[in-house]
Structure formats: structure tokens, C-alpha cells
Design a protein around this motif. Structure first.
Motif, PDB file in Angstrom:
ATOM      1  N   SER A  88      14.982  35.660  -4.457  1.00 58.77           N
ATOM      2  CA  SER A  88      13.561  35.683  -4.771  1.00 58.77           C
ATOM      3  C   SER A  88      12.731  35.114  -3.621  1.00 58.77           C
ATOM      4  O   SER A  88      11.694  35.668  -3.259  1.00 58.77           O
ATOM      5  CB  SER A  88      13.300  34.890  -6.056  1.00 58.77           C
ATOM      6  N   LEU A  89      13.194  34.024  -3.035  1.00 58.27           N
ATOM      7  CA  LEU A  89      12.473  33.415  -1.920  1.00 58.27           C
ATOM      8  C   LEU A  89      12.372  34.390  -0.751  1.00 58.27           C
ATOM      9  O   LEU A  89      11.337  34.452  -0.076  1.00 58.27           O
ATOM     10  CB  LEU A  89      13.165  32.122  -1.479  1.00 58.27           C
ATOM     11  N   ASP A 101       9.298  37.131  -9.002  1.00 56.78           N
ATOM     12  CA  ASP A 101       9.833  36.597 -10.269  1.00 56.78           C
ATOM     13  C   ASP A 101      10.372  35.179 -10.148  1.00 56.78           C
ATOM     14  O   ASP A 101      11.279  34.791 -10.890  1.00 56.78           O
ATOM     15  CB  ASP A 101      10.927  37.519 -10.827  1.00 56.78           C
ATOM     16  N   ILE A 102       9.825  34.387  -9.250  1.00 58.14           N
ATOM     17  CA  ILE A 102      10.362  33.044  -9.003  1.00 58.14           C
ATOM     18  C   ILE A 102      10.338  32.179 -10.258  1.00 58.14           C
ATOM     19  O   ILE A 102      11.277  31.448 -10.521  1.00 58.14           O
ATOM     20  CB  ILE A 102       9.650  32.355  -7.811  1.00 58.14           C
ATOM     21  N   ASP A 103       9.273  32.250 -11.057  1.00 58.23           N
ATOM     22  CA  ASP A 103       9.197  31.398 -12.247  1.00 58.23           C
ATOM     23  C   ASP A 103      10.290  31.746 -13.252  1.00 58.23           C
ATOM     24  O   ASP A 103      10.867  30.851 -13.874  1.00 58.23           O
ATOM     25  CB  ASP A 103       7.812  31.484 -12.894  1.00 58.23           C
ATOM     26  N   ASN A 160      15.643  30.260 -15.537  1.00 59.83           N
ATOM     27  CA  ASN A 160      17.069  30.552 -15.700  1.00 59.83           C
ATOM     28  C   ASN A 160      17.930  29.465 -15.061  1.00 59.83           C
ATOM     29  O   ASN A 160      18.962  29.072 -15.612  1.00 59.83           O
ATOM     30  CB  ASN A 160      17.413  31.917 -15.099  1.00 59.83           C
ATOM     31  N   LEU A 161      17.509  28.988 -13.899  1.00 62.76           N
ATOM     32  CA  LEU A 161      18.233  27.912 -13.234  1.00 62.76           C
ATOM     33  C   LEU A 161      18.197  26.648 -14.085  1.00 62.76           C
ATOM     34  O   LEU A 161      19.215  25.974 -14.252  1.00 62.76           O
ATOM     35  CB  LEU A 161      17.630  27.639 -11.848  1.00 62.76           C
TER      36      LEU A 161
END
Length: 77
Positions: free
Chosen positions: A17-18, A24-26, A31-32
Motif C-alpha cells: 500500500s505504501l 487502502d492504507i486505513d 487488518n494489521l
């Protein structure tokens, strides 16, 4: 949710994502956070060499952003 992610899988999705301009980072952070809780781990460890902005300010910004979402971030030496 179809299946639970492992911490490693969730971390890899964060890296992806980065590198995709935070797509969709949020969702990936959520999920993390769930994967960390399931594994009983208190913090996520990232490899700074895999980050887009691995300078000090980039790492501090990432830590602050993740902390606001309930995930403590540290960096491997």
C-alpha cells in the motif's frame, strides 16, 4: 472477513500500500491491528529499507499515523 491475516501478511500488504501511494492504507492498518491482537503482539515491526520514505521524518509520520489508528510501530535495526 474471509480469513484472518497473519501479522506477516498484513505487514506485507502495508508495504504494498505504501508503494501504491497509500492505497487502502486505513483498511490495511485495521487488518494489521486485528492480526496483532490475534497473535498477542503489542507492536508492528517494519523494515525501514522497504519503506518509500525511510528517512527519520517519514518514519515518524508513519508512527504517528498508525498510532492514531491504534497500532504501535517500531523499525527493525
Amino acid at each position: 472477513m474471509v480469513s484472518e491475516l497473519t501479522v506477516a501478511e498484513a505487514t506485507n500488504r502495508i508495504y504494498e500500500s505504501l508503494h501504491a501511494d497509500n492505497a487502502d492504507i486505513d483498511t490495511h492498518i485495521a487488518n494489521l491491528k486485528a492480526a496483532l491482537a490475534q497473535a498477542g503482539v503489542k507492536e508492528a515491526v517494519f523494515d525501514p529499507t522497504k519503506l518509500v520514505h525511510s528517512n527519520r521524518s517519514g518514519r515518524k509520520l508513519m508512527q504517528a499515523y498508525f498510532r492514531q489508528r491504534g497500532v504501535t510501530v517500531t523499525f527493525a535495526a
